[in-house]
Design an enzyme around this catalytic site. Structure first.
Site, PDB file in Angstrom:
ATOM      1  N   ASN A  21       0.825  -1.207   0.000  1.00  0.00           N
ATOM      2  CA  ASN A  21       0.000   0.000   0.000  1.00  0.00           C
ATOM      3  C   ASN A  21       0.863   1.262   0.000  1.00  0.00           C
ATOM      4  O   ASN A  21       0.473   2.289  -0.552  1.00  0.00           O
ATOM      5  CB  ASN A  21      -0.914   0.007   1.228  1.00  0.00           C
ATOM      6  CG  ASN A  21      -1.917  -1.142   1.213  1.00  0.00           C
ATOM      7  OD1 ASN A  21      -2.220  -1.697   0.164  1.00  0.00           O
ATOM      8  ND2 ASN A  21      -2.440  -1.488   2.380  1.00  0.00           N
ATOM      9  N   ASN A  42       0.014  -1.664  -6.958  1.00  0.00           N
ATOM     10  CA  ASN A  42      -0.302  -2.610  -5.890  1.00  0.00           C
ATOM     11  C   ASN A  42      -1.797  -2.592  -5.573  1.00  0.00           C
ATOM     12  O   ASN A  42      -2.367  -1.506  -5.368  1.00  0.00           O
ATOM     13  CB  ASN A  42       0.469  -2.242  -4.611  1.00  0.00           C
ATOM     14  CG  ASN A  42       0.119  -3.149  -3.448  1.00  0.00           C
ATOM     15  OD1 ASN A  42       0.471  -4.325  -3.454  1.00  0.00           O
ATOM     16  ND2 ASN A  42      -0.592  -2.613  -2.453  1.00  0.00           N
ATOM     17  N   GLU A  43      -2.404  -3.758  -5.559  1.00  0.00           N
ATOM     18  CA  GLU A  43      -3.797  -3.935  -5.096  1.00  0.00           C
ATOM     19  C   GLU A  43      -4.718  -2.805  -5.563  1.00  0.00           C
ATOM     20  O   GLU A  43      -5.438  -2.199  -4.751  1.00  0.00           O
ATOM     21  CB  GLU A  43      -3.838  -4.082  -3.561  1.00  0.00           C
ATOM     22  CG  GLU A  43      -3.170  -5.349  -3.084  1.00  0.00           C
ATOM     23  CD  GLU A  43      -3.423  -5.699  -1.633  1.00  0.00           C
ATOM     24  OE1 GLU A  43      -3.895  -4.851  -0.861  1.00  0.00           O
ATOM     25  OE2 GLU A  43      -3.148  -6.863  -1.262  1.00  0.00           O
ATOM     26  N   TYR A  52      -3.925 -13.929   2.439  1.00  0.00           N
ATOM     27  CA  TYR A  52      -3.520 -13.988   3.849  1.00  0.00           C
ATOM     28  C   TYR A  52      -4.513 -14.893   4.575  1.00  0.00           C
ATOM     29  O   TYR A  52      -5.722 -14.767   4.381  1.00  0.00           O
ATOM     30  CB  TYR A  52      -3.533 -12.596   4.476  1.00  0.00           C
ATOM     31  CG  TYR A  52      -2.463 -11.672   3.915  1.00  0.00           C
ATOM     32  CD1 TYR A  52      -1.145 -11.786   4.340  1.00  0.00           C
ATOM     33  CD2 TYR A  52      -2.774 -10.706   2.967  1.00  0.00           C
ATOM     34  CE1 TYR A  52      -0.160 -10.950   3.840  1.00  0.00           C
ATOM     35  CE2 TYR A  52      -1.788  -9.862   2.457  1.00  0.00           C
ATOM     36  CZ  TYR A  52      -0.488  -9.988   2.898  1.00  0.00           C
ATOM     37  OH  TYR A  52       0.495  -9.163   2.407  1.00  0.00           O
ATOM     38  N   GLU A  90       2.100 -11.646  -2.692  1.00  0.00           N
ATOM     39  CA  GLU A  90       1.870 -11.478  -1.244  1.00  0.00           C
ATOM     40  C   GLU A  90       1.141 -12.717  -0.750  1.00  0.00           C
ATOM     41  O   GLU A  90       0.017 -12.995  -1.201  1.00  0.00           O
ATOM     42  CB  GLU A  90       1.021 -10.236  -0.930  1.00  0.00           C
ATOM     43  CG  GLU A  90       1.756  -8.929  -1.089  1.00  0.00           C
ATOM     44  CD  GLU A  90       0.962  -7.726  -0.594  1.00  0.00           C
ATOM     45  OE1 GLU A  90       0.188  -7.851   0.378  1.00  0.00           O
ATOM     46  OE2 GLU A  90       1.122  -6.649  -1.219  1.00  0.00           O
TER      47      GLU A  90
HETATM   48  O1  AHR Z   1       1.358  -6.785   3.562  1.00  0.00           O
HETATM   49  C1  AHR Z   1       0.570  -5.797   4.170  1.00  0.00           C
HETATM   50  C2  AHR Z   1      -0.373  -5.139   3.184  1.00  0.00           C
HETATM   51  O2  AHR Z   1      -1.276  -6.105   2.719  1.00  0.00           O
HETATM   52  C3  AHR Z   1       0.236  -4.599   1.920  1.00  0.00           C
HETATM   53  O3  AHR Z   1       0.742  -3.317   2.064  1.00  0.00           O
HETATM   54  C4  AHR Z   1      -0.922  -4.597   0.971  1.00  0.00           C
HETATM   55  O4  AHR Z   1      -0.522  -4.754  -0.361  1.00  0.00           O
HETATM   56  C5  AHR Z   1      -1.799  -5.721   1.465  1.00  0.00           C
HETATM   57  O5  AHR Z   1      -3.112  -5.342   1.611  1.00  0.00           O
END
Ligand code: AHR
Length: 508
Positions: free
Chosen positions: A72, A172-173, A244, A292
């Site tokens: 982020n 990113n994202e 995650y 990630e």
């Molecule tokens: O890894 C932590 C955060 O998770 C990163 O900054 C972002 O890309 C994701 O949402």
């Protein structure tokens, strides 16, 4: 006692295990860089301010490519702030993490650190608040040998030779509403294609990663990948995946089976990518960069999220400092098994992150650096997974989970580089050991077997500042090889890596 029967034949391969599968991720976030890898004045820090104890652990972890500087963070970052004389660099607001970015570490310092750890830089460009022009200028700065203003600026900043960076993330994202400059798939797809074209005009030999979804739970998942690639398929080499995992409501059984979710996430994205390829009648293959992935107790972070005031911009606050247990390590080992089993299409991946921030390595200012539990499955897999990933036929008892229903009690992956065969195993059973029999008759095993892994009578055990060595790797001495059949007993909630010496043969 549960049972599993595996068959492995080295002639049946998934694909080569690329070193880039064992990448990491360093973001300007919390205590990752400042008071993490960089702590001038720490007893182990060199004159450059980088902690040597941390460097040693990163090397031991076996990290290859490192994604940088976010995350982020990158969506509000001006790379120019991080080059030139350190004393003259501006202090800036980091809007992503509501902190102050001092810019004491930037591109040159980070590349220097990577040279010390032996890693490859994977650089993300800001497509949140910036665009193709700034991305092309950054690339000119890093990769053009000389004869231009940006190349001269690099030389004046101490680096005559280009950085020669191959791997680049196009933002990113960008699907996430939390992202600075968040946009829809149409707009991002066009922006990614435009940026990629501009960057290739500077340097045609790049590997470019377009942003996929920031998770498969996103409402736009699937359609996002399809629309983005409809615009950018010909211009990029990879589409990213982010995932995650965490244990929800004490449901350890489902958490242990997180690899099932990762399998189906990967297979869904592959299907979408290949659909676009079909529609475009393209012979080019776009791969997946899982740039990630990790265990992250995101719900704790969301519960703790504070409301900030205008005068509250801390430097290097303690953010996202999850403490990982044995159970977390067993899950992480299972996620690595999933990545290996998809090594044909997931050809680059980054554990997010590396130090202090949802990390396998922790540090204390002025104090020690230590390995979290999750360090162990990563370091062993990075070291032992060599050559080709092999297909593993799994015939196993099942265990029932609330989220995924019945799943095989054992997850498995295997690799071989010729003289050595490695098998990675996760026992998902909460209370029973599992006896695994592996038919290796086609692999010509010589008899030398070793087995190490992670398990504990207390699956909530962890390493922390009070006891940095509570949890470590254990040797499993139950492995036996007889007539090409290997048997091993896996404790409940465990992850194990077996290495078996082979009579090297040409067909592998
Ligand atoms: O890894 C932590 C955060 O998770 C990163 O900054 C972002 O890309 C994701 O949402």
């Amino acid at each position: 006692m549960a049972h599993a029967h595996l068959t492995i034949n080295p002639a049946f391969t998934v694909g080569p295990v690329r070193r880039r599968l064992f990448g990491g991720f360093v973001e300007h976030l919390g205590r990752h860089i400042y008071d993490g890898i960089h702590e001038p004045g720490h007893p182990s820090a060199g004159p450059d301010g980088f902690r040597r104890d941390v460097i040693d652990l990163v090397k031991e972890l076996g990290i290859s490519t490192v994604r940088y500087p976010g995350g982020n963070f990158v969506s509000g970052y001006n790379w120019e702030d991080g080059v030139g004389p350190v004393a003259e660099r501006p202090r800036r607001l980091d809007l992503a993490w509501h902190s102050t970015e001092t810019n004491q570490v930037g591109l040159h310092e980070f590349q220097h650190w990577l040279d010390l750890v032996g890693g490859e830089l994977m650089l993300a460009v800001n497509l949140g608040t910036r665009g193709p022009k700034e991305a092309a200028e950054l690339l000119e700065y890093t990769n053009v040998p000389g004869g231009t203003a940006r190349a001269a600026q690099r030389a004046a900043n101490g680096r005559q030779e280009p950085f020669g960076i191959a791997m680049w993330c196009l933002g990113n994202e960008m699907d996430g509403p939390w992202q600075l400059g968040h946009r829809d798939a149409e707009d991002y797809g066009k922006l990614a294609a435009m940026t990629a074209k501009a960057m290739r005009q500077v340097d045609p030999d790049l590997k470019l990663v377009a942003c996929g979804s920031s998770g498969r739970g996103m409402p736009t998942f699937g359609e996002w990948e399809r629309v983005v690639l409809t615009h950018a398929y010909d211009d990029v080499d990879y589409i990213s995946c982010h995932a995650y995992y965490q244990e929800h409501d004490g449901d350890l059984g489902s958490f242990l089976a997180s690899g099932v979710d990762m399998d189906s996430y990967i297979e869904s994205v592959v299907a979408t990518v290949d659909h676009v390829r079909t529609v475009k009648r393209s012979s080019k293959r776009v791969d997946l960069a899982f740039d990630e992935w990790n265990i992250w107790y995101m719900s704790r972070w969301q519960e703790q999220a504070r409301t900030f005031t205008i005068d509250e911009w801390p430097v290097a606050p303690r953010l996202l400092e999850d403490r990982y247990t044995v159970a977390d390590a067993v899950v992480l080992g299972g996620l690595l098994i999933s990545l290996l089993n998809h090594a044909d299409r997931v050809t680059s991946a980054n554990l997010a992150q590396l130090v202090n921030v949802i990390a396998p390595i922790m540090t204390e200012p002025g104090g020690p650096a230590w390995r979290q539990t999750t360090f162990f499955p990563f370091s062993v897999t990075s070291q032992a997974a060599r050559g080709d990933a092999l297909r593993v036929l799994v015939d196993a008892d099942e265990t029932t989970t609330a989220t995924f229903g019945a799943v095989p009690v054992v997850a498995a992956a295997a690799t071989s580089d010729g003289p050595t065969l490695s098998v990675f195993l996760q026992n998902r059973h909460l209370s029973e050991a599992t006896t695994v029999t592996i038919d290796l008759r086609a692999s010509q095993p010589t008899g030398a077997v070793s087995a190490r892994g992670i398990w504990d009578t207390d699956v909530r055990a962890a390493n922390d500042l009070r006891d940095t060595q509570r949890v470590g790797l254990r040797t499993n001495d139950t492995a036996r090889l007889s007539d090409g059949l290997l048997t091993v007993e896996l404790p409940p909630v465990s992850w194990t890596a077996l290495t078996v010496a082979r009579t090297a043969s040409d067909e592998v």
